[in-house]
Write a protein that holds these residues in place. Structure first.
Motif: not given
Length: 64
Positions: A22-27, A52-54
Motif C-alpha cells: 500500500r502507499n501510506p500517503r494515499i491508502h 519507495r518506502d511502501f
C-alpha cells in the motif's frame, strides 16, 4: 478459469506469489493492493515497492 500471470511488464509466466502493498500517503492502513508475481520476478516487484518506502509483504499462492 483464467490463468493468473505475473504483473511484471512483459512477463507472461504463471503467478505463484502475491506481493501485497500500500502507499501510506494515499491508502488507509486497512487498504491493500496486490500484484501477482512469478518466482523469477517476485524479488524485483518487492524491491521496487520497498524502494519507495511502501509497506510490502510477499505471500505464497495467489489470491482467489
Amino acid at each position: 478459469m483464467t490463468d493468473l500471470v505475473c504483473s511484471r511488464a512483459g512477463c507472461r509466466s504463471a503467478a505463484t506469489k502475491h506481493v501485497v502493498w500500500r502507499n501510506p500517503r494515499i491508502h488507509a492502513a486497512d487498504r491493500e493492493k496486490v500484484w501477482l508475481a512469478c518466482d523469477e520476478h517476485v524479488g524485483f516487484l518487492r524491491d521496487y515497492l520497498a524502494a519507495r518506502d511502501f509497506p510490502v509483504s510477499v505471500r505464497d499462492g495467489v489470491p482467489a
